[in-house]
Design an enzyme around this catalytic site. Structure first.
Site, PDB file in Angstrom:
ATOM      1  N   ARG A  87       3.944  -0.214  -4.749  1.00  0.00           N
ATOM      2  CA  ARG A  87       3.679  -0.724  -3.404  1.00  0.00           C
ATOM      3  C   ARG A  87       2.375  -1.518  -3.313  1.00  0.00           C
ATOM      4  O   ARG A  87       2.066  -2.097  -2.266  1.00  0.00           O
ATOM      5  CB  ARG A  87       3.603   0.448  -2.409  1.00  0.00           C
ATOM      6  CG  ARG A  87       4.857   1.276  -2.366  1.00  0.00           C
ATOM      7  CD  ARG A  87       4.707   2.403  -1.374  1.00  0.00           C
ATOM      8  NE  ARG A  87       4.517   1.880  -0.040  1.00  0.00           N
ATOM      9  CZ  ARG A  87       5.493   1.534   0.785  1.00  0.00           C
ATOM     10  NH1 ARG A  87       6.738   1.665   0.398  1.00  0.00           N
ATOM     11  NH2 ARG A  87       5.236   1.065   1.976  1.00  0.00           N
ATOM     12  N   LYS A 121       5.986  -4.108  -3.735  1.00  0.00           N
ATOM     13  CA  LYS A 121       7.429  -4.016  -3.566  1.00  0.00           C
ATOM     14  C   LYS A 121       7.878  -4.073  -2.116  1.00  0.00           C
ATOM     15  O   LYS A 121       8.673  -4.887  -1.733  1.00  0.00           O
ATOM     16  CB  LYS A 121       7.944  -2.735  -4.209  1.00  0.00           C
ATOM     17  CG  LYS A 121       9.463  -2.699  -4.187  1.00  0.00           C
ATOM     18  CD  LYS A 121      10.051  -1.931  -5.293  1.00  0.00           C
ATOM     19  CE  LYS A 121      11.545  -2.082  -5.326  1.00  0.00           C
ATOM     20  NZ  LYS A 121      11.972  -3.401  -5.780  1.00  0.00           N
ATOM     21  N   ASN A 172      -1.875   2.218   5.573  1.00  0.00           N
ATOM     22  CA  ASN A 172      -0.993   1.132   5.148  1.00  0.00           C
ATOM     23  C   ASN A 172      -0.607   0.361   6.405  1.00  0.00           C
ATOM     24  O   ASN A 172      -0.125   0.963   7.362  1.00  0.00           O
ATOM     25  CB  ASN A 172       0.250   1.748   4.477  1.00  0.00           C
ATOM     26  CG  ASN A 172       1.368   0.749   4.288  1.00  0.00           C
ATOM     27  OD1 ASN A 172       1.131  -0.430   4.131  1.00  0.00           O
ATOM     28  ND2 ASN A 172       2.597   1.234   4.299  1.00  0.00           N
ATOM     29  N   GLY A 173      -0.848  -0.948   6.409  1.00  0.00           N
ATOM     30  CA  GLY A 173      -0.494  -1.741   7.587  1.00  0.00           C
ATOM     31  C   GLY A 173      -1.614  -2.697   7.925  1.00  0.00           C
ATOM     32  O   GLY A 173      -2.507  -2.942   7.097  1.00  0.00           O
ATOM     33  N   CYS A 175       0.824  -1.197   0.000  1.00  0.00           N
ATOM     34  CA  CYS A 175       0.000   0.000   0.000  1.00  0.00           C
ATOM     35  C   CYS A 175       0.866   1.259   0.000  1.00  0.00           C
ATOM     36  O   CYS A 175       1.868   1.340   0.701  1.00  0.00           O
ATOM     37  CB  CYS A 175      -0.949   0.090   1.195  1.00  0.00           C
ATOM     38  SG  CYS A 175      -2.123  -1.258   1.263  1.00  0.00           S
ATOM     39  N   TRP A 216      -2.622  -2.801  -1.686  1.00  0.00           N
ATOM     40  CA  TRP A 216      -2.243  -4.202  -1.804  1.00  0.00           C
ATOM     41  C   TRP A 216      -3.057  -4.904  -0.722  1.00  0.00           C
ATOM     42  O   TRP A 216      -2.811  -4.730   0.464  1.00  0.00           O
ATOM     43  CB  TRP A 216      -0.747  -4.374  -1.562  1.00  0.00           C
ATOM     44  CG  TRP A 216      -0.244  -5.756  -1.796  1.00  0.00           C
ATOM     45  CD1 TRP A 216       0.125  -6.302  -2.995  1.00  0.00           C
ATOM     46  CD2 TRP A 216      -0.017  -6.770  -0.807  1.00  0.00           C
ATOM     47  NE1 TRP A 216       0.551  -7.591  -2.812  1.00  0.00           N
ATOM     48  CE2 TRP A 216       0.477  -7.913  -1.489  1.00  0.00           C
ATOM     49  CE3 TRP A 216      -0.188  -6.833   0.572  1.00  0.00           C
ATOM     50  CZ2 TRP A 216       0.802  -9.097  -0.829  1.00  0.00           C
ATOM     51  CZ3 TRP A 216       0.139  -8.020   1.230  1.00  0.00           C
ATOM     52  CH2 TRP A 216       0.620  -9.121   0.525  1.00  0.00           C
ATOM     53  N   LYS A 236      13.484 -14.465 -10.172  1.00  0.00           N
ATOM     54  CA  LYS A 236      13.102 -13.448 -11.169  1.00  0.00           C
ATOM     55  C   LYS A 236      12.142 -14.044 -12.186  1.00  0.00           C
ATOM     56  O   LYS A 236      11.144 -13.431 -12.548  1.00  0.00           O
ATOM     57  CB  LYS A 236      14.341 -12.891 -11.904  1.00  0.00           C
ATOM     58  CG  LYS A 236      15.205 -11.984 -11.101  1.00  0.00           C
ATOM     59  CD  LYS A 236      14.645 -10.584 -10.907  1.00  0.00           C
ATOM     60  CE  LYS A 236      14.004 -10.408  -9.565  1.00  0.00           C
ATOM     61  NZ  LYS A 236      14.805 -10.221  -8.401  1.00  0.00           N
ATOM     62  N   GLU A 260       8.656 -14.742 -10.687  1.00  0.00           N
ATOM     63  CA  GLU A 260       7.958 -13.555 -10.200  1.00  0.00           C
ATOM     64  C   GLU A 260       7.381 -12.698 -11.327  1.00  0.00           C
ATOM     65  O   GLU A 260       6.310 -12.108 -11.169  1.00  0.00           O
ATOM     66  CB  GLU A 260       8.949 -12.812  -9.297  1.00  0.00           C
ATOM     67  CG  GLU A 260       9.094 -11.372  -9.393  1.00  0.00           C
ATOM     68  CD  GLU A 260      10.069 -10.792  -8.357  1.00  0.00           C
ATOM     69  OE1 GLU A 260      11.274 -11.055  -8.453  1.00  0.00           O
ATOM     70  OE2 GLU A 260       9.613 -10.062  -7.484  1.00  0.00           O
ATOM     71  N   HIS A 277      19.885 -35.860  -5.773  1.00  0.00           N
ATOM     72  CA  HIS A 277      19.248 -36.341  -4.536  1.00  0.00           C
ATOM     73  C   HIS A 277      17.726 -36.232  -4.600  1.00  0.00           C
ATOM     74  O   HIS A 277      17.070 -36.153  -3.569  1.00  0.00           O
ATOM     75  CB  HIS A 277      19.811 -35.580  -3.333  1.00  0.00           C
ATOM     76  CG  HIS A 277      21.277 -35.808  -3.168  1.00  0.00           C
ATOM     77  ND1 HIS A 277      21.799 -36.984  -2.692  1.00  0.00           N
ATOM     78  CD2 HIS A 277      22.337 -35.032  -3.489  1.00  0.00           C
ATOM     79  CE1 HIS A 277      23.117 -36.917  -2.696  1.00  0.00           C
ATOM     80  NE2 HIS A 277      23.472 -35.743  -3.173  1.00  0.00           N
ATOM     81  N   GLU A 307      18.412 -16.681  -7.510  1.00  0.00           N
ATOM     82  CA  GLU A 307      17.918 -15.377  -7.954  1.00  0.00           C
ATOM     83  C   GLU A 307      17.318 -15.465  -9.363  1.00  0.00           C
ATOM     84  O   GLU A 307      16.278 -14.864  -9.637  1.00  0.00           O
ATOM     85  CB  GLU A 307      19.060 -14.348  -7.891  1.00  0.00           C
ATOM     86  CG  GLU A 307      18.699 -12.946  -8.329  1.00  0.00           C
ATOM     87  CD  GLU A 307      17.582 -12.301  -7.511  1.00  0.00           C
ATOM     88  OE1 GLU A 307      17.175 -12.829  -6.465  1.00  0.00           O
ATOM     89  OE2 GLU A 307      17.093 -11.244  -7.960  1.00  0.00           O
TER      90      GLU A 307
HETATM   91  C1  F6R Z   1      12.213  -9.892  -5.600  1.00  0.00           C
HETATM   92  C2  F6R Z   1      12.004  -8.855  -4.595  1.00  0.00           C
HETATM   93  C3  F6R Z   1      11.769  -9.282  -3.203  1.00  0.00           C
HETATM   94  C4  F6R Z   1      12.571  -8.384  -2.231  1.00  0.00           C
HETATM   95  C5  F6R Z   1      12.187  -8.721  -0.786  1.00  0.00           C
HETATM   96  C6  F6R Z   1      13.014  -7.954   0.204  1.00  0.00           C
HETATM   97  O1  F6R Z   1      12.450  -9.334  -6.853  1.00  0.00           O
HETATM   98  O2  F6R Z   1      11.996  -7.694  -4.885  1.00  0.00           O
HETATM   99  O3  F6R Z   1      12.077 -10.623  -3.013  1.00  0.00           O
HETATM  100  O4  F6R Z   1      13.928  -8.588  -2.455  1.00  0.00           O
HETATM  101  O5  F6R Z   1      10.827  -8.412  -0.598  1.00  0.00           O
HETATM  102  O6  F6R Z   1      12.853  -6.586   0.080  1.00  0.00           O
HETATM  103  P1  F6R Z   1      13.857  -5.574   0.743  1.00  0.00           P
HETATM  104  O7  F6R Z   1      15.191  -5.762   0.091  1.00  0.00           O
HETATM  105  O8  F6R Z   1      13.271  -4.217   0.447  1.00  0.00           O
HETATM  106  O9  F6R Z   1      13.912  -5.881   2.201  1.00  0.00           O
END
Ligand code: F6R
Length: 605
Positions: free
Chosen positions: A27, A600, A101-102, A2, A75, A485, A488, A504, A481
């Site tokens: 967000r 995010k 937000n929260g 949010c 969100w 990516k 996601e 395994h 990673e």
């Molecule tokens: C993946 C992504 C998330 C963040 C995670 C941690 O692309 O963006 O996995 O890496 O939510 O976020 P931060 O680094 O802001 O604590």
């Protein structure tokens, strides 16, 4: 999780608020809304879906005379992402409008109490409870500030909210606890927002609010109070150097693409002033002992950066390292030892689980070092020492350049501690200090070709429903990673695995329709990886492999990256896996910057 914004000043509020919401949309983006003042009272406009839907609703309205308002991009936590659950929410008499937000944890209990008193609710949200309880507080105390303070004493949970009152045109109240909120101080105008880019076109003067603070703003003034005692608090106004352009797409089709291509600049910015006269300059570490043991705590991509660093820290600085997923760490009963240091890694500096880990470390008396990107963020403020990553604003939901910046700083930390312990391998410091500054130029040169190859391969493999990403050593976190990516943003199932662990169990999944993306670069583990790839090929699996020129395993699709020294190879592997996911998502027509179900900054647990 949010985004909220508030504006009061001299310009039409709604365009400034909607523009701010656009910059906060990363967000959350399942619904959006605004509230503003008009002669007839408070007006609320809300729409399900992305901001465009709200834009359309607002387009037909004459809002130009309103110079004060609040906005929200959601969100969903409580209640479906539909219009009735979109913010702002109002109390029963429409005296107050609120964005939040929260999560209000005791909302069910408060809602029952308020309903018993005759209040009617129109949504399933916890937020509607918050605005009703504030209205009750104002009735009980006869004053908005005191009413909010009373209401907050009844609330458990996390919040950052902004509130308009019909009876007080031009004023906004706001408070935070465990969700981000800051103020932008302009000339004849003031802002509240979850994140800096929301008001960056208007001001770079920022006040970071702390937990338990209550703020009251109008066009020409702002005041901060302790939310419980209502004692005024002095706050520092800080100047932010981010510019507006940094928070815009700058001609790129997506923020994600722009941010991937910014990585050379990010490396330069992270190194600026950090290498002098053959030494690493990291004064942020001066006050800390070299850790006897390091616990790295982070989530998602930042967790992968921590795993990547573990290999270096153990081998070069001889520091025992454990890397922990914050959401697990916070509910484990960890054992701390004298000499421990907790290192939290976070782009946003607001991730709820990582923040909780800091509090656990603090209670255990363990010093905390934060590595984060957002100046003044909660993690930065709650750590004993902070190293900032200098990645600039990261807007795309999928994190890219932040990981690159974290890796640079983690490498510099390793060198610093390695020098202090005298444990660095011969020549490692000199080689790093010589080669790191050359990396941005090499990357700038290579990125277009990496993107072309990523585009070709993604189209070739676009029918795959699943992928393995395999690597060993520092390429194992890179594999994790790459898989993160891909899933996601393209919604293709992907698993990152340590290449040697395949046999395994997971290798049972391999068939001609289950391809593998391997990291088979020219390092000391290449032969081991090559054997693992043969095992995959023997089961009919197709393979894309990142390789260096020369001794590379024979696979269907070798992807040759230029060779660079030692751990610096990862700085080329990273954009390759990022661009592969990016091009795949674009080809499959997915919403790259705003993938479904995500947001995010994860400020809820
Ligand atoms: C993946 C992504 C998330 C963040 C995670 C941690 O692309 O963006 O996995 O890496 O939510 O976020 P931060 O680094 O802001 O604590």
């Amino acid at each position: 999780m949010c985004g909220i914004i508030g504006y009061t000043g001299h310009r039409p509020a709604i365009p400034a608020i909607v523009e701010g919401l656009r910059r906060l949309e990363y967000r959350g983006y399942d619904s959006a809304g605004v509230a503003y003042e008009e002669a007839q009272g408070l007006q609320v406009i809300r729409a399900e879906g992305k901001l465009g839907a709200l834009d359309q609703k607002i387009a037909g309205l004459d809002t130009a005379s309103s110079v004060c308002g609040i906005g929200h991009t959601r969100w969903a936590t409580h209640g479906l992402p539909v219009e009735r659950n979109a913010h702002p929410h109002m109390d029963g008499d429409c005296r107050f409008a609120l964005v939040h937000n929260g999560i209000i944890e005791n909302y069910a209990e408060l809602k029952a109490e308020l309903m018993a008193e005759g209040n009617v609710f129109h949504s399933e949200t916890d937020t509607e409870v918050l605005v009703h309880i504030i209205a009750k507080g104002v009735d009980l105390t006869g004053d908005v500030r005191r009413g909010i303070s009373w209401a907050l004493s009844r609330i458990d949970g996390a919040y950052a909210f902004a509130l308009l009152s019909r009876e007080h045109p031009g004023k906004i109240w706001a408070s935070r606890k465990a969700s981000p909120l800051l103020m932008g101080i302009g000339t004849g105008e003031n802002f509240l927002a979850s994140d800096i880019p929301a008001f960056l076109p208007y001001t770079r003067e920022v006040v970071f609010l702390d937990n338990g603070e209550l703020v009251e703003i109008d066009a020409g003034s702002w005041q901060v109070f302790d939310a419980a005692s209502l004692e005024p608090k002095a706050k520092e106004v800080r100047h932010i150097s981010w510019d507006v352009q940094a928070a815009q797409k700058d001609g790129y089709k997506h923020f994600m693409l722009k941010e991937i291509f910014e990585q050379p600049k990010v490396i330069r910015d992270c190194l600026a002033g950090r290498i002098q006269k053959g030494r690493v300059v990291l004064p942020e570490l001066d006050a800390l002992e070299v850790p006897g043991r390091l616990t790295i705590v982070a989530c998602g991509t930042s967790y992968h950066a921590g795993l990547w660093a573990k290999y270096l820290l153990e081998s070069w600085a001889r520091i025992p390292v454990q890397v922990e997923i914050a959401s697990e760490f916070r509910y484990r009963d960890s054992v701390f030892l004298p000499g421990d240091l907790v290192l939290t890694i976070s782009q946003s500096g607001e991730t709820a689980d990582t923040l909780a880990a800091i509090r656990i470390a603090r209670e255990a008396g363990v010093p905390i070092l934060g590595l984060c990107n957002v100046v003044g963020s909660s993690i930065a403020r709650e750590s004993d020492a902070v190293v900032y990553t200098q990645a600039g604003p990261e807007i795309s939901v999928a994190s890219t350049k932040a990981m690159c910046s974290q890796m640079v700083l983690l490498l510099l930390m390793t060198l610093t501690w390695g020098v202090r312990k005298g444990s660095l391998p011969d020549g490692a410091l000199q080689r790093c200090l010589e080669d790191l500054p050359k990396l941005p130029e090499a990357l700038e040169r290579e990125l277009p070709a990496i993107r072309d190859k990523a585009r070709t391969l993604s189209q070739e493999y676009s029918d795959a429903r699943s992928f393995f990403f395999l690597g060993r050593g520092q390429n194992f976190p890179m594999a994790l990673e790459g898989a993160l990516k891909l899933k996601e943003i393209s919604y293709i199932h992907a698993e990152g695995y340590a290449a040697g662990e395949m046999k395994h169990g997971p290798i049972a999944l391999i068939d001609p329709h289950f391809p593998t993306f391997a990291m088979a670069l020219g390092d000391e583990l290449l032969q081991k990886v090559a054997s693992n790839l043969q095992e995959v090929q023997a089961r009919g699996g197709r393979i894309i492999a990142l390789v260096n020129p020369g001794a590379a395993p024979v696979v269907e699709d070798p992807w040759v990256l230029p060779d660079v020294w030692g751990p610096l190879k990862s700085f080329l592997v990273l954009p390759a896996v990022q661009l592969f996911a990016y091009e795949m998502a674009v080809y499959l027509g997915k919403d790259v910057d705003q993938p479904r179900n995500l947001a995010k900054s994860v400020t809820v647990e």
